[in-house]
Motif scaffolding. Structure first.
Motif, PDB file in Angstrom:
ATOM      1  N   GLY A 203       0.800  -1.225   0.000  1.00 60.31           N
ATOM      2  CA  GLY A 203       0.000   0.000   0.000  1.00 60.31           C
ATOM      3  C   GLY A 203       0.822   1.258   0.000  1.00 60.31           C
ATOM      4  N   GLY A 204       1.337   1.637   1.176  1.00 61.37           N
ATOM      5  CA  GLY A 204       2.095   2.873   1.259  1.00 61.37           C
ATOM      6  C   GLY A 204       2.692   3.069   2.629  1.00 61.37           C
ATOM      7  N   ILE A 205       2.904   4.320   3.002  1.00 58.55           N
ATOM      8  CA  ILE A 205       3.530   4.663   4.267  1.00 58.55           C
ATOM      9  C   ILE A 205       2.738   5.775   4.940  1.00 58.55           C
ATOM     10  N   SER A 206       3.123   6.112   6.152  1.00 63.84           N
ATOM     11  CA  SER A 206       2.577   7.267   6.854  1.00 63.84           C
ATOM     12  C   SER A 206       3.733   7.998   7.508  1.00 63.84           C
ATOM     13  N   GLU A 207       3.440   9.142   8.087  1.00 64.84           N
ATOM     14  CA  GLU A 207       4.512   9.930   8.712  1.00 64.84           C
ATOM     15  C   GLU A 207       5.081   9.240   9.948  1.00 64.84           C
ATOM     16  N   SER A 208       4.361   8.230  10.467  1.00 69.21           N
ATOM     17  CA  SER A 208       4.836   7.525  11.651  1.00 69.21           C
ATOM     18  C   SER A 208       5.425   6.145  11.317  1.00 69.21           C
ATOM     19  N   THR A 209       5.572   5.826  10.031  1.00 66.84           N
ATOM     20  CA  THR A 209       6.121   4.518   9.640  1.00 66.84           C
ATOM     21  C   THR A 209       7.502   4.318  10.252  1.00 66.84           C
ATOM     22  N   ASP A 210       7.679   3.198  10.928  1.00 68.07           N
ATOM     23  CA  ASP A 210       8.926   2.882  11.627  1.00 68.07           C
ATOM     24  C   ASP A 210       9.397   1.503  11.164  1.00 68.07           C
ATOM     25  N   LEU A 211      10.366   1.462  10.281  1.00 68.91           N
ATOM     26  CA  LEU A 211      10.840   0.193   9.744  1.00 68.91           C
ATOM     27  C   LEU A 211      11.508  -0.660  10.809  1.00 68.91           C
ATOM     28  N   SER A 212      12.055  -0.037  11.821  1.00 76.63           N
ATOM     29  CA  SER A 212      12.663  -0.803  12.907  1.00 76.63           C
ATOM     30  C   SER A 212      11.607  -1.612  13.657  1.00 76.63           C
ATOM     31  N   THR A 213      10.466  -0.982  13.927  1.00 76.32           N
ATOM     32  CA  THR A 213       9.359  -1.695  14.570  1.00 76.32           C
ATOM     33  C   THR A 213       8.875  -2.839  13.693  1.00 76.32           C
ATOM     34  N   LEU A 214       8.742  -2.569  12.407  1.00 78.61           N
ATOM     35  CA  LEU A 214       8.255  -3.595  11.484  1.00 78.61           C
ATOM     36  C   LEU A 214       9.241  -4.754  11.360  1.00 78.61           C
TER      37      LEU A 214
ATOM     38  N   SER B  48       1.793  -1.158  -4.883  1.00 79.11           N
ATOM     39  CA  SER B  48       0.768  -1.606  -5.834  1.00 79.11           C
ATOM     40  C   SER B  48      -0.575  -1.009  -5.416  1.00 79.11           C
ATOM     41  N   HIS B  49      -1.591  -1.845  -5.183  1.00 77.01           N
ATOM     42  CA  HIS B  49      -2.806  -1.423  -4.458  1.00 77.01           C
ATOM     43  C   HIS B  49      -3.807  -0.606  -5.259  1.00 77.01           C
ATOM     44  N   GLU B  50      -3.367   0.101  -6.311  1.00 72.71           N
ATOM     45  CA  GLU B  50      -4.273   0.936  -7.098  1.00 72.71           C
ATOM     46  C   GLU B  50      -4.161   0.600  -8.568  1.00 72.71           C
ATOM     47  N   CYS B  51      -5.315   0.446  -9.216  1.00 72.67           N
ATOM     48  CA  CYS B  51      -5.331   0.225 -10.661  1.00 72.67           C
ATOM     49  C   CYS B  51      -4.943   1.510 -11.379  1.00 72.67           C
ATOM     50  N   LYS B  52      -4.033   1.398 -12.328  1.00 73.14           N
ATOM     51  CA  LYS B  52      -3.598   2.534 -13.129  1.00 73.14           C
ATOM     52  C   LYS B  52      -3.862   2.240 -14.608  1.00 73.14           C
ATOM     53  N   PRO B  53      -4.365   3.220 -15.357  1.00 74.87           N
ATOM     54  CA  PRO B  53      -4.718   2.978 -16.763  1.00 74.87           C
ATOM     55  C   PRO B  53      -3.593   2.389 -17.592  1.00 74.87           C
ATOM     56  N   GLU B  54      -2.349   2.837 -17.340  1.00 74.61           N
ATOM     57  CA  GLU B  54      -1.210   2.364 -18.125  1.00 74.61           C
ATOM     58  C   GLU B  54      -0.461   1.225 -17.441  1.00 74.61           C
ATOM     59  N   GLY B  55      -0.961   0.777 -16.301  1.00 75.92           N
ATOM     60  CA  GLY B  55      -0.313  -0.310 -15.587  1.00 75.92           C
ATOM     61  C   GLY B  55       0.693   0.149 -14.547  1.00 75.92           C
ATOM     62  N   TYR B  56       1.133   1.391 -14.646  1.00 75.17           N
ATOM     63  CA  TYR B  56       2.048   1.938 -13.648  1.00 75.17           C
ATOM     64  C   TYR B  56       1.927   3.454 -13.623  1.00 75.17           C
TER      65      TYR B  56
END
Length: 486
Positions: free
Chosen positions: A109-120, A221-229
């Motif tokens: 999906g994506g990220i947020s301002e609080s995304t912490d890769l260490s926690t993940l 990914s997560h979102e359909c795009k007309p051109e595929g990307y």
């Protein structure tokens, strides 16, 4: 590294051709189970070269709403519920994301301002049975609002379902952000009202999180795009959607991306139509088997001299035949592939009524064409056996990275090759080979010139395209004469 919907377009996974599939393997039509099984079997075969990220649809509650549960119960009337329970467990063990070369973050999906890769990195992801079931610490009003959102989140679940009580609120929010969020052009991080989970994140959030973790790019990914990307956030975020015709035929293209260290990402688009649909399953299986045996035959021909010596060592009466057990032992001893040679023998050699093998039939349907009849078979076999390693040495010798090596460099390359593999090739043979493969006689050799001098030819094989025919026309007549002894 390749993100792709079909290895048939890019070759099978390998150490030099790894794959990442970025979630949402199910809830995508009536063949979701077949797609999931292909991915899981591929993962078993290529555990180090194929990676499966979890998407927001790898969730049993999403499957209740979007059709995968119904598909399983319809196809497996006796064991359907047991299969669903197993898959529910499998989902929890899928990685949430992948980091490539310490530079590229790949999440669904994506990220947020609080995304912490260490926690993940330290989270016990198998405790997240469903992102749609918040920990009990989150107040009930928020939970109810989440379940009533426009994403169609179901409030019912299989009997064993329970909230994610083993995860903290912070951990749960981290995962839901990565699986549900979407990028937008507006700065900041604000609620994803269209989905009811995750957030919308702007280019400033992308820069902040990437810089904090010393990363350069986010692929999602997560979102359909007309051109595929689609590329956004100043080239730092790439959205990749591999399913063409997502809404209906012709609605959108699919795309995949190929990544190589230090180079610009390459995008490949496609559109599946009724005329380009795959053949029936039995035809595809047959084609796959033929391809596998073709590769195996090529491996055998690259070790032909050693194999013949091993066969003849056990052919005490010089009859041209040995027992099936002796043939299987020789194949494994020389090729070292750990294959069920007895089972495969009927596809590879002729076996008589007494179960003895005509061992020379191992090479009957394939041979290697070589530049000149006088060139020794051992040189050709050595070249073909180590062609991938030869490419590495070629690049090392090509010090100016021009894609060309001089005749002197060519001789140096072979000396290194001989020393590395402890094989002896006469200087006169190397010089003769250099003159032959320098097709345009410009005093330099590129790698394509070198390899085009040698072809593995399968009996009764027809050209697959005009391109194959054109490549054959590039060869001088002297190079098209195959040595019958090969």
């Amino acid at each position: 590294l390749v993100f792709a919907p079909s290895p048939s377009q890019n070759g099978l996974p390998s150490e030099n051709n790894p794959y990442v599939f970025n979630g949402d393997f199910v809830d995508r039509g009536n063949n979701s189970m077949e797609i999931l099984m292909i991915l899981l079997v591929s993962f078993l075969v290529y555990p180090n070269d194929l990676h499966l990220n979890r998407g927001n649809h790898e969730d049993f509650m999403m499957n209740l709403r979007y059709g995968f549960t119904k598909e399983i119960l319809h196809k497996y009337k006796l064991h359907g519920r047991k299969i669903l329970q197993v898959l529910e467990e499998v989902y929890t063990w899928l990685p949430i994301g992948t980091i490539i070369d310490d530079e590229i973050l790949v999440i669904h999906g994506g990220i947020s301002e609080s995304t912490d890769l260490s926690t993940l990195h330290h989270i016990q992801r198998n405790k997240m049975r469903s992102v749609l079931m918040p920990p009990m610490s989150i107040n009930r009003d928020h939970s109810a609002d989440l379940k009533r959102s426009r994403s169609g989140l179901s409030t019912c679940a299989p009997g064993k379902a329970e909230s994610s009580t083993d995860l903290t609120k912070h951990e749960w929010e981290q995962i839901i952000d990565l699986l549900w969020s979407d990028p937008r052009g507006r700065k900041g991080c604000y609620p994803n009202t269209s989905r009811g989970g995750g957030c919308y994140f702007g280019p400033d959030v992308t820069s902040k999180i990437l810089n904090k973790n010393q990363l350069k790019m986010l692929i999602r990914s997560h979102e359909c795009k007309p051109e595929g990307y689609e590329i956004c956030h100043d080239g730092k975020v790439i959205t990749l959607f591999s399913a063409s015709n997502y809404y209906e035929e012709g609605s959108n293209r699919g795309a995949y991306i190929r990544l190589s260290y230090g180079t610009t990402p390459q995008f490949f688009q496609y559109q599946v139509t009724s005329s380009s649909c795959l053949s029936p399953l039995h035809q595809r299986v047959s084609a796959l088997e033929c391809s596998a045996f073709k590769i195996l035959k090529e491996r055998m021909i690259s070790r032909k001299t050693d194999l013949i010596s091993a066969f003849q060592l056990r052919d005490y009466g010089r009859t041209g035949r040995i027992s099936l057990a002796q043939w299987a032992f020789s194949m494994e001893n020389i090729l070292g592939l750990n294959l069920p040679w007895r089972s495969l023998s009927s596809h590879l050699v002729h076996i008589d009524e007494d179960r003895n093998v005509d061992y020379m039939s191992s090479f009957q349907d394939v041979h290697i064409e070589k530049p000149v009849k006088e060139m020794k078979s051992s040189l050709i076999e050595t070249l073909y056996r180590y062609r991938s390693d030869l490419k590495i040495i070629f690049n090392v010798i090509d010090t100016d990275h021009s894609g060309l090596i001089s005749l002197d460099e060519f001789r140096t390359m072979w000396k290194l090759f001989n020393a590395h593999y402890n094989v002896q090739i006469d200087d006169s043979q190397i010089d003769e080979l250099a003159k032959i493969v320098d097709f345009n006689k410009d005093g330099n050799i590129d790698f394509n010139e070198f390899l085009k001098a040698f072809y593995v030819v399968h009996k009764h094989e027809k050209p697959q395209s005009h391109l194959a025919q054109d490549e054959q026309k590039l060869l001088p007549a002297s190079l098209k004469t195959a040595d019958p002894n090969l």
